[in-house]
Design a protein around this motif. Structure first.
Motif, PDB file in Angstrom:
ATOM      1  N   VAL A   1      29.226  25.036 -36.909  1.00 50.84           N
ATOM      2  CA  VAL A   1      27.977  25.123 -37.678  1.00 50.84           C
ATOM      3  C   VAL A   1      28.101  24.338 -38.987  1.00 50.84           C
ATOM      4  O   VAL A   1      27.199  23.582 -39.366  1.00 50.84           O
ATOM      5  N   ILE A   2      29.230  24.525 -39.689  1.00 51.08           N
ATOM      6  CA  ILE A   2      29.432  23.812 -40.959  1.00 51.08           C
ATOM      7  C   ILE A   2      29.400  22.300 -40.732  1.00 51.08           C
ATOM      8  O   ILE A   2      28.743  21.556 -41.473  1.00 51.08           O
ATOM      9  N   SER A   3      30.097  21.841 -39.701  1.00 54.84           N
ATOM     10  CA  SER A   3      30.143  20.400 -39.418  1.00 54.84           C
ATOM     11  C   SER A   3      28.763  19.856 -39.069  1.00 54.84           C
ATOM     12  O   SER A   3      28.371  18.767 -39.531  1.00 54.84           O
ATOM     13  N   LEU A   4      28.002  20.602 -38.268  1.00 52.85           N
ATOM     14  CA  LEU A   4      26.665  20.154 -37.875  1.00 52.85           C
ATOM     15  C   LEU A   4      25.705  20.143 -39.061  1.00 52.85           C
ATOM     16  O   LEU A   4      24.837  19.269 -39.161  1.00 52.85           O
ATOM     17  N   ILE A   5      25.839  21.107 -39.960  1.00 55.60           N
ATOM     18  CA  ILE A   5      25.002  21.131 -41.175  1.00 55.60           C
ATOM     19  C   ILE A   5      25.249  19.860 -41.991  1.00 55.60           C
ATOM     20  O   ILE A   5      24.316  19.226 -42.505  1.00 55.60           O
ATOM     21  N   ILE A   6      26.521  19.482 -42.094  1.00 59.84           N
ATOM     22  CA  ILE A   6      26.871  18.297 -42.893  1.00 59.84           C
ATOM     23  C   ILE A   6      26.291  17.030 -42.271  1.00 59.84           C
ATOM     24  O   ILE A   6      25.712  16.185 -42.972  1.00 59.84           O
ATOM     25  N   VAL A   7      26.424  16.862 -40.945  1.00 64.58           N
ATOM     26  CA  VAL A   7      25.908  15.629 -40.332  1.00 64.58           C
ATOM     27  C   VAL A   7      24.379  15.608 -40.334  1.00 64.58           C
ATOM     28  O   VAL A   7      23.776  14.530 -40.454  1.00 64.58           O
ATOM     29  N   LEU A   8      23.736  16.776 -40.225  1.00 64.11           N
ATOM     30  CA  LEU A   8      22.274  16.818 -40.336  1.00 64.11           C
ATOM     31  C   LEU A   8      21.838  16.412 -41.737  1.00 64.11           C
ATOM     32  O   LEU A   8      20.828  15.714 -41.915  1.00 64.11           O
ATOM     33  N   ALA A   9      22.606  16.854 -42.742  1.00 62.86           N
ATOM     34  CA  ALA A   9      22.330  16.427 -44.114  1.00 62.86           C
ATOM     35  C   ALA A   9      22.491  14.913 -44.228  1.00 62.86           C
ATOM     36  O   ALA A   9      21.705  14.232 -44.905  1.00 62.86           O
ATOM     37  N   GLY A  10      23.509  14.359 -43.530  1.00 62.34           N
ATOM     38  CA  GLY A  10      23.717  12.916 -43.534  1.00 62.34           C
ATOM     39  C   GLY A  10      22.543  12.163 -42.932  1.00 62.34           C
ATOM     40  O   GLY A  10      22.127  11.112 -43.452  1.00 62.34           O
ATOM     41  N   VAL A  11      21.987  12.687 -41.847  1.00 65.72           N
ATOM     42  CA  VAL A  11      20.801  12.073 -41.230  1.00 65.72           C
ATOM     43  C   VAL A  11      19.626  12.135 -42.198  1.00 65.72           C
ATOM     44  O   VAL A  11      18.870  11.163 -42.346  1.00 65.72           O
ATOM     45  N   ALA A  12      19.460  13.280 -42.870  1.00 64.50           N
ATOM     46  CA  ALA A  12      18.374  13.428 -43.847  1.00 64.50           C
ATOM     47  C   ALA A  12      18.527  12.417 -44.984  1.00 64.50           C
ATOM     48  O   ALA A  12      17.540  11.805 -45.419  1.00 64.50           O
ATOM     49  N   TRP A  13      19.754  12.219 -45.450  1.00 64.13           N
ATOM     50  CA  TRP A  13      19.997  11.242 -46.519  1.00 64.13           C
ATOM     51  C   TRP A  13      19.671   9.828 -46.036  1.00 64.13           C
ATOM     52  O   TRP A  13      19.094   9.036 -46.783  1.00 64.13           O
ATOM     53  N   THR A  14      20.033   9.521 -44.806  1.00 60.63           N
ATOM     54  CA  THR A  14      19.757   8.188 -44.256  1.00 60.63           C
ATOM     55  C   THR A  14      18.260   7.900 -44.216  1.00 60.63           C
ATOM     56  O   THR A  14      17.799   6.854 -44.697  1.00 60.63           O
ATOM     57  N   LEU A  15      17.499   8.819 -43.653  1.00 63.82           N
ATOM     58  CA  LEU A  15      16.049   8.626 -43.545  1.00 63.82           C
ATOM     59  C   LEU A  15      15.389   8.630 -44.917  1.00 63.82           C
ATOM     60  O   LEU A  15      14.455   7.859 -45.181  1.00 63.82           O
ATOM     61  N   GLY A  16      15.866   9.509 -45.804  1.00 65.57           N
ATOM     62  CA  GLY A  16      15.313   9.553 -47.151  1.00 65.57           C
ATOM     63  C   GLY A  16      15.548   8.259 -47.912  1.00 65.57           C
ATOM     64  O   GLY A  16      14.653   7.750 -48.595  1.00 65.57           O
ATOM     65  N   LEU A  17      16.757   7.705 -47.780  1.00 63.43           N
ATOM     66  CA  LEU A  17      17.065   6.429 -48.431  1.00 63.43           C
ATOM     67  C   LEU A  17      16.204   5.306 -47.863  1.00 63.43           C
ATOM     68  O   LEU A  17      15.778   4.404 -48.606  1.00 63.43           O
TER      69      LEU A  17
END
Length: 781
Positions: A242-258
Motif C-alpha cells: 500500500v505504501i509503495s502504491l501510494i508513492i507511485v500514484l503520487a508520482g503519476v499525479a506529479w507528472t500530470l500536474g507538471l
C-alpha cells in the motif's frame, strides 16, 4: 545524506503534510491536462521543407484536411440508392466545421456559351431526377475523364471528399464532426446495404488518438495491478504494498500536474509516462525496502536502519535516477516539439518520483513497527541464493567462459546491426486488424491511396501557366508521375485545359487532350475569370492555380509507402523536373504531408541518434565524477553499452526497422540499465574500505547485498515494460519487446561481465580512483 535523513525524520509530520498538500494540488491540476489532437511536427519550422509546406498551405489549402468516404456500389445509379446517397451528402454538408463536400453528384459540367464566348459551369446532376434521367447522366459522367479515378472509377468505386475547416481540424471538435459523419453513414448503409470505407488524415489522426487514449488508461491500470502483485510476492506485506502504491500514484499525479503547469498536452508519446513513473517508482521502492530489511536483520533498530538506508544508498539511488532521467531527458535536444516536451516532462517526473520515494519511504515506515520475519523472507529465497552462488562461482572460476560467451554474442550482434533497415510508413503503427487499415486498403486498391503529395510550379510571370509550352511540360511530368507504382493519377490545370477542349468540342471524350497552337487562344479565352466575384463554382480551377495564373499545383496521392520509397519517388520526380523546367524560368517545389513525413522521420532518426550519443557522453562524464579512472569508466561503459549492441543486432536479425519509435529505446534503456552498475559499484567501494581493498572479497559481498535489488527491480522493470507489447500500436509493442530484451541483457551484463572485468583488471584500477569517488562511506552514528 545524514543531514537530509535527520531532517526528514525529525520533522516527519511536517514533511508528510507538505508533500500531501503538494500532491493534492498537482493531482487537481493533472485532471485538466487535455489530449493533443494536433499532427506531430517532426521538422523544425526553420527547415526548408517545412517552410515550403507552410507556404503551400497558405497558397492553396491544407492537404491533410480531407476526410474520404469510399464505397463500391454497382446499383448507385438506381433511384433509391441515388436518393439515399444524396441525403447522406446533404446531411454531412450541414455539419458545423464541414467546409466543402464533393462527390460524383457535385460534378460540374463545363459548357460552352457561343454567344458570350465563355465557358460556364453547370451541375451535371440536379435535384429530383427520374430513373431515366439518372441513367442518361451516368453515361455522360463516364465520359468526363477529368473526374475519372478522382471521384469515380470504371469498377463502380466512388468517393465522397469532405473538407474540414482548419479551426476544427486540430481540436476535439474534429471528433464530434467525425462522429456525426459516421452516424449518417451508418444510416445510409442500413438502408442500402452498401459498406462504406473511411480514410484521410483527419480520420487516421482521430482514430490513432482514440486508440492512444484507450492504451494510456489500460496500461496505467495494468501497471498498477502488476506492481501490486509483484510487491505482494516479494514482501508478503499489505502494508509495504500500500505504501509503495501510494508513492507511485503520487508520482503519476506529479507528472500530470507538471504537464498542466507547463502547458503540455497528452500525446501518444507522453501518454506512456504514467506507466514508466509507476515502474521506476517501484524500482526505487524495492531497492530501499530491501536495504531496510537487510539493516533490520543486522541490528533490529528501526531508527538506525532508516538512517543507514539513506546514508548508504541514498546517493547511489539518486545517481541511478539521474542516469535514467538523462536517458529520457536526452530527447530535449530533438528537433520535434513532441520529443522535446516528452524529454522535459520525463526528466522532471523521474527526479520527482525519486524525491517522493526517498522522502516518503522512511517517513511512512517510521510510523509502523518493524517488519515481521515473513516480510523479510525474500532475503532467503532459495532460488535467488542458488542463482547468486552460481554467479559468484562462474565469476571466480569461469571468467574465460563469460568473456567467450559475451564476445561471440557481441560479434553476432555487430553483424546484425548492418542488417537494420531505416524505414517507416505513415500507417506503420496502426493495428493490422483495425478497420482503419482495412479501409485504407480499399482506397489503395481503387484510388491508389489517400496520402497527399503536391508539386508547385512557379512560372515567374503572370498568366505564365497558360503558355502552351508550359502546359506540355506539366503534361509530360504528369505522365512520368503516373508511371510509378503506388501513385494515383496526378491532376492539375493541365486536366482543366484538357477538360476545356473536350467541352469546346461538345463533350467528345476523344478530345480530352491539350489544344494545339491553333486551338489554344480561343479555347483558353473561354475559361472563367477567377477574380470575378460574380463567377460561381470556380473552386475546381482555384484549387489548382493562383489568382494571377502564375503558380500551378499538381496534386496526387500515394499508397502507404515506406520512407525510402517516398524519397525515391520524390528524388526521381525532382530529377525529371530539372530536365523539363529550366531553373531560370521556373521555380519547382515538391511538398505535401507525405514529403514532410518522410524528411521529418529521417531528420528525427538522425537527431535521436545524436541523443543516444549525448546520453552515452553525459553518463560517461557522470561516471568520471564518481570514479576518477578512465579504465574503470571504460569497464563500466562496455558492460552497459553491450546490451544496446545486442538489441541493435536483435533488430537486424528480426527485421525490426530503425525509426523514431525504435531508436528511442537506446537512450531509455541505457539510462535505466546503468542503475544496477551504480548500485553494485557503490556497495563495492564501501566494502573495499571495510576489507582493506581486498577486491575479490569486497566484490563478492557487494554482489550478495545488491543482487536481490538488481534481480527484483529487474523483474519489475521488465514486467512493466513488457506490458507495452499488448498495445494497439506496432511501435509501442516493439518498444515493449526491445526494452525488455535490453534490460534482461543489462542485468546479466552487470551481474556477470562487469564483475569479471573488474577482477581481471583489478591491478590496473587505481586506489585513488576509488578514494576520490563522490560516494562517501559514512560510519554508523
Amino acid at each position: 545524506m545524514y543531514k537530509i535523513i535527520n531532517f526528514i525524520l525529525r520533522y516527519r509530520l511536517t514533511v508528510l503534510i507538505t508533500f500531501s498538500i503538494l500532491t493534492i494540488f498537482l493531482a487537481y491540476r493533472g485532471v485538466w491536462v487535455p489530449m493533443s489532437y494536433e499532427y506531430a511536427q517532426m521538422l523544425p519550422q526553420s527547415d526548408s521543407e517545412s517552410i515550403t509546406y507552410q507556404e503551400f498551405k497558405k497558397q492553396f489549402e491544407e492537404d491533410g484536411a480531407i476526410f474520404f468516404i469510399g464505397f463500391k456500389d454497382s446499383a448507385i445509379f438506381r433511384l433509391n440508392h441515388y436518393n439515399e446517397f444524396s441525403k447522406l451528402k446533404d446531411s454531412i454538408r450541414k455539419i458545423e466545421g464541414v467546409k466543402l463536400v464533393l462527390s460524383f453528384q457535385d460534378i460540374l459540367l463545363l459548357k460552352k456559351d457561343t454567344i458570350s464566348k465563355k465557358f460556364f459551369l453547370k451541375k451535371l446532376f440536379s435535384d429530383s431526377l427520374s430513373q431515366e434521367k439518372i441513367d442518361s447522366l451516368f453515361k455522360v459522367m463516364k465520359s468526363l475523364l477529368f473526374y475519372k479515378d478522382f471521384l469515380f472509377t470504371d469498377s463502380h468505386a466512388y468517393v465522397l471528399l469532405i473538407y474540414i475547416s482548419n479551426e476544427f481540424l486540430n481540436s476535439i471538435k474534429r471528433n464530434e464532426i467525425l462522429s456525426r459523419i459516421e452516424k449518417y453513414c451508418q444510416l445510409f448503409s442500413d438502408k442500402t446495404g452498401v459498406t462504406l470505407h473511411f480514410s484521410g488524415m483527419p480520420y487516421i489522426r482521430t482514430m490513432i488518438t482514440e486508440l492512444a487514449k484507450i492504451d494510456i488508461k489500460r496500461f496505467t491500470i495494468w501497471a498498477f495491478l502488476l506492481v501490486m502483485i509483484l510487491l505482494l510476492i516479494f514482501f508478503r506485506s499489505i502494508r509495504i504494498t500500500v505504501i509503495s502504491l501510494i508513492i507511485v500514484l503520487a508520482g503519476v499525479a506529479w507528472t500530470l500536474g507538471l504537464m498542466d503547469i507547463l502547458g503540455f498536452k497528452i500525446t501518444i508519446l507522453s501518454g506512456v509516462l504514467p506507466v514508466i513513473i509507476i515502474i521506476i517508482g517501484i524500482e526505487n521502492a524495492v531497492y530501499l525496502i530491501i536495504r531496510y530489511h537487510q539493516e533490520v536483520t543486522c541490528h533490529k533498530n528501526q531508527a538506525l536502519a532508516l538512517v543507514n538506508v539513506l546514508k548508504r544508498t541514498g546517493l547511489a539511488i539518486f545517481l541511478a535516477n539521474l542516469t535514467t532521467a538523462i536517458g529520457f531527458g536526452s530527447f530535449m535536444v530533438a528537433p520535434s516539439v513532441l520529443f522535446r516536451e516528452f524529454g522535459l516532462i520525463a526528466f522532471t517526473s523521474i527526479l520527482s518520483i525519486f524525491l517522493l520515494t526517498i522522502v516518503l519511504i522512511p517517513v511512512l515506515f517510521s510510523y509502523f513497527p518493524l517488519p515481521l520475519p515473513r516480510h523479510m523472507h525474500h532475503l532467503s529465497f532459495k532460488w535467488r541464493n542458488k542463482f547468486e552462488d552460481f554467479i559468484l562461482r562462474v565469476i571466480e572460476e569461469r571468467k574465460k567462459i563469460i568473456y567467450l560467451s559475451f564476445s561471440v554474442i557481441g560479434l553476432i550482434s555487430v553483424v546484425g546491426i548492418f542488417l537494420i533497415q531505416n524505414r517507416s510508413s505513415m500507417l506503420d503503427d496502426v493495428p493490422q486488424d483495425h478497420r482503419m487499415l482495412k479501409d485504407f486498403v480499399f482506397f489503395e486498391e481503387n484510388f491508389s491511396g489517400v496520402l497527399p503529395m503536391e508539386i508547385t510550379i512557379d512560372t515567374k510571370k503572370k498568366k505564365g501557366i497558360f503558355s502552351l509550352s508550359t502546359l506540355r511540360r506539366i503534361d509530360s511530368l504528369q505522365s512520368y508521375i503516373s508511371s510509378f507504382q503506388g501513385v494515383s493519377r496526378p491532376i492539375s490545370v493541365v486536366d482543366v485545359v484538357k477538360y476545356a477542349k473536350q467541352a469546346f468540342y461538345q463533350g467528345d471524350s476523344s478530345m480530352y487532350e491539350l489544344p494545339n497552337d491553333y486551338e489554344k487562344g480561343f479555347i483558353l479565352s473561354y475559361l472563367p475569370n477567377l477574380n470575378n466575384k460574380k463567377e460561381n463554382n470556380t473552386h475546381i480551377i482555384k484549387s489548382f492555380i493562383d489568382s494571377s495564373y502564375q503558380i500551378v499545383r499538381i496534386s496526387f496521392r500515394l499508397k502507404n509507402l515506406t520512407t525510402p520509397q517516398i524519397k525515391a519517388i520524390k528524388d526521381s520526380i525532382a530529377g525529371k523536373m530539372k530536365q523539363l523546367f529550366p531553373e531560370e524560368k521556373y521555380t519547382c517545389r515538391i511538398t505535401g504531408a507525405s514529403v514532410v513525413f518522410e524528411k521529418g522521420t529521417r531528420y528525427l532518426v538522425d537527431n535521436l541518434f545524436y541523443s543516444v550519443v549525448l546520453t552515452i557522453i553525459v553518463i560517461t562524464i557522470l561516471m568520471f565524477f564518481l570514479f576518477r579512472d578512465y579504465r574503470l569508466i571504460l569497464i563500466i561503459m562496455i558492460a552497459n553499452i553491450f546490451p544496446l549492441v545486442f538489441t541493435a543486432g536483435f533488430m537486424g536479425y528480426t527485421g525490426i526497422p530503425l525509426k523514431p519509435s525504435t531508436i528511442i529505446i537506446y537512450s531509455i534503456a541505457l539510462g535505466i540499465a546503468i542503475d544496477s552498475a551504480i548500485q553494485l559499484l557503490s556497495r563495492f567501494r564501501q566494502h573495499l574500505r571495510s576489507h582493506l581493498y581486498d577486491m575479490k572479497t569486497s566484490l563478492k559481498n557487494a554482489l550478495r547485498e545488491t543482487s536481490p535489488g538488481m534481480i527484483y527491480s529487474g523483474i519489475v522493470l521488465m514486467s512493466g515494460f513488457f506490458i507495452f507489447v499488448f498495445s494497439f500500436f506496432g511501435g509501442t509493442r516493439i518498444l515493449g519487446y526491445l526494452v525488455t530484451v535490453t534490460l534482461l541483457m543489462a542485468i546479466l551484463s552487470n551481474l556477470m561481465l562487469l564483475p569479471s572485468l573488474i577482477l581481471s583488471y583489478e591491478k590496473y584500477i587505481s586506489r585513488k580512483a576509488i578514494e576520490d569517488s563522490m560516494l562517501e562511506l559514512e560510519e554508523n552514528e
